[in-house]
Design an enzyme around this catalytic site. Structure first.
Site, PDB file in Angstrom:
ATOM      1  CD  GLU A 173      -3.201  -1.332   2.698  1.00 40.24           C
ATOM      2  OE1 GLU A 173      -3.114  -0.383   3.509  1.00 40.24           O
ATOM      3  OE2 GLU A 173      -3.907  -1.890   2.267  1.00 40.24           O
ATOM      4  CG  ASN A 216      -0.998  -6.776  -1.696  1.00 36.92           C
ATOM      5  OD1 ASN A 216      -0.863  -7.543  -2.100  1.00 36.92           O
ATOM      6  ND2 ASN A 216      -0.962  -7.020   0.222  1.00 36.92           N
TER       7      ASN A 216
HETATM    8  C1  XIL Z   1      -6.559  -6.469   8.320  1.00 33.23           C
HETATM    9  C2  XIL Z   1      -6.200  -7.540   9.202  1.00 33.23           C
HETATM   10  O1  XIL Z   1      -7.479  -8.498   8.675  1.00 33.23           O
HETATM   11  C3  XIL Z   1      -7.303  -7.090  10.667  1.00 33.23           C
HETATM   12  O2  XIL Z   1      -7.373  -8.705  11.536  1.00 33.23           O
HETATM   13  C4  XIL Z   1      -5.945  -5.548  11.154  1.00 33.23           C
HETATM   14  O3  XIL Z   1      -6.762  -5.537  12.204  1.00 33.23           O
HETATM   15  C5  XIL Z   1      -6.104  -4.295  10.252  1.00 33.23           C
HETATM   16  O4  XIL Z   1      -5.290  -5.192   9.006  1.00 33.23           O
HETATM   17  N1  XIL Z   1      -5.055  -4.364   3.876  1.00 33.23           N
HETATM   18  C6  XIL Z   1      -3.715  -5.286   4.434  1.00 33.23           C
HETATM   19  C7  XIL Z   1      -3.919  -6.227   5.159  1.00 33.23           C
HETATM   20  O5  XIL Z   1      -2.946  -5.370   3.529  1.00 33.23           O
HETATM   21  O6  XIL Z   1      -3.210  -6.558   6.372  1.00 33.23           O
HETATM   22  C8  XIL Z   1      -5.486  -5.966   6.625  1.00 33.23           C
HETATM   23  O7  XIL Z   1      -5.947  -6.470   7.661  1.00 33.23           O
HETATM   24  C9  XIL Z   1      -6.717  -5.714   5.397  1.00 33.23           C
HETATM   25  C10 XIL Z   1      -6.255  -4.164   4.218  1.00 33.23           C
END
Ligand code: XIL
Length: 466
Positions: A173, A216
């Site tokens: 991100e 990603n």
């Molecule tokens: C999310 C998890 O699912 C949650 O448990 C946590 O609270 C926050 O992160 N993008 C990503 C993931 O790359 O790591 C994220 O995962 C969701 C969005």
């Protein structure tokens, strides 16, 4: 267009991230029945789980996993039965493994990796450099110190898991939402500039040359300004020999951010740059056939891109989803398979009982069971086969209900005698002539379904015998 992250979703996401931070500051033959019986060759046994069906197509089918749930037997058994890859949901993030500078804690992540290894599952490493779930000390460093902390983090974590990780999300991100195509502000971006991404990938390759290195992101699933910016970066990396092997598309969808119509085309344009593509965090809010259709579209897109090497859903069950209220996953909170599960399985070419199918009823000890298989698919239609098997005693008659999801329609049937309800969607199939079956013996009937654009699987109701 999917260029803007929906505000509602952004809020949800923000809340979830905040929660996490708090918690962690811690026939191809093409025959259509002319009439009567067609003999067709059904695959002897199509795979009946997501992982095995995906493997038969040369892909993996994974799930995000939380170490804290592995002790729950239904969680572990669903994971172990259905999936052949895992991504630690939070356990490999910076705040989990290095909350204090240069003091590493791999306990929870190790639990997931050893579970996966014991079951022969692939592991996706998630994630090394990300602005979120980042301990506060990182943001406080000077540029020079930050550079060495970033490289040390990548190196130590990757070396700990050397030989055990299929692909790492090296950078997660890094781009902004919206039309700017700009990099997102973060300690890395703000202090090290654009070059930090390249540096992270070079450090990663040096740390473990055996793992695939991925970039990603989310909201990059269709062609839009953000995915254009990522595309330009990957193209530049390939041109200059910066090591990058794959791009992950998170694919968190809901009604404000649906599966884009150019999803496949977008995956393909990245693949054409010479990288693998993967669907890394798939979840689709919704329920029933609408959710199933969207899931089917995602799986179809991946199967139609040769370099799409696998798909990962962001959790095993709705119960533990980060967006639980949107029920975005394939198993409900009681671990029952949802319609979306059946669609994913059949789209992968697997077979199982349709949702609600496979059971048996009947009076006086006469019972029968069904199994459903998709035996052939074309762009506009597919053939389904239902095998009826007598239970512990001989039967003289049987009936099976098959329900189609509108707008699908049956165009032909064979080896059975169908009748229809007034909606035209529910077919009751009875034997063609003599319905006798000896104990444990089987017979099959088949049908061709015109999909009319829907990838749904039919629901095979319980079998009634006498
Ligand atoms: C999310 C998890 O699912 C949650 O448990 C946590 O609270 C926050 O992160 N993008 C990503 C993931 O790359 O790591 C994220 O995962 C969701 C969005």
């Amino acid at each position: 267009m999917n260029t803007n992250f929906p505000r509602e979703y952004a809020t949800l996401r923000h809340r979830a991230l905040r929660r996490a931070r708090k918690a962690l500051v811690i026939g191809a033959t093409g025959i259509l029945a002319a009439a009567g019986v067609i003999s067709f060759s059904a695959p002897a046994s199509a795979a009946s789980t997501l992982g095995a069906s995906a493997a038969a197509k040369g892909r993996y089918f994974g799930s995000a996993v939380a170490a804290g749930h592995l002790g729950e037997s239904q969680y572990a058994s669903t994971l172990d039965t259905e999936f052949n890859a895992v991504t630690p949901e939070n356990e490999m993030k910076w705040d989990a493994v290095e909350s204090t500078r240069n003091s590493f804690n791999f306990g929870s992540a190790d639990q997931i990796v050893s579970h996966a290894q014991g079951k022969g599952m692939k592991v996706r490493g998630h994630t090394l450099v990300w602005y979120s779930q980042l301990p506060g000390w990182v943001g406080g460093l000077s540029a020079g110190d930050l550079r060495s902390a970033m490289n040390n983090h990548i190196t130590k974590v990757m070396q700990h898991y050397q030989g055990k990780i299929y692909a790492w999300d090296v950078v997660n991100e890094a781009f902004q939402d919206g039309s700017s195509g700009a990099r997102r502000s973060s300690p890395f971006q703000d202090k090290l500039g654009n070059g930090y991404i390249e540096e992270a990938f070079r450090t990663a390759r040096a740390a473990d040359s055996g793992a695939k290195l991925c970039y990603n992101d989310y909201n990059t699933d269709g062609v839009n300004a953000k995915s254009d910016a990522v595309y330009a970066m990957v193209k530049d990396f390939k041109a200059r020999g910066v090591p990058i092997d794959c791009v992950g598309f998170q694919s968190h969808f809901n009604s404000q951010s649906p599966v884009p119509s150019d999803y496949r085309a977008n995956l393909q344009r990245f693949a054409d740059l010479g990288v693998d593509v993967q669907i890394t965090e798939l979840d689709i809010e919704g329920s029933g056939s609408a959710q199933a259709t969207s899931y089917g579209n995602v799986v179809t897109a991946c199967l139609n891109v040769t370099r799409c090497t696998g798909m990962t859903v962001w959790g095993v069950t709705d119960k533990y989803s980060w967006r639980s209220s949107g029920t975005p996953l394939l198993f409900d909170s009681n671990y029952a398979k949802k319609p979306a599960y059946a669609t994913v399985l059949s789209t992968l070419g697997g077979s199982g009982s349709g949702s609600g199918g496979g059971g048996s009823t009947g009076g006086s000890g006469a019972t029968c069971t069904t199994t459903y298989t998709r035996t052939a698919s074309w762009s506009d239609r597919y053939n389904g086969q239902v095998t009826v098997t007598a239970g512990n005693s001989a039967i003289s008659d049987w009936a099976v209900q098959v329900t189609l999801a509108s707008p699908q329609k049956v165009s032909t049937t064979w080896s059975g005698s169908p009748s229809w309800d007034s909606s035209g969607n529910v077919m009751t199939m009875k034997p063609n002539g003599n319905g006798s079956l000896a104990t444990g013996a089987s017979t099959s009937f088949g049908f061709t379904v015109m999909t009319n654009g829907s990838p749904a699987v039919p629901t095979v109701g319980s079998c009634t015998a006498s």
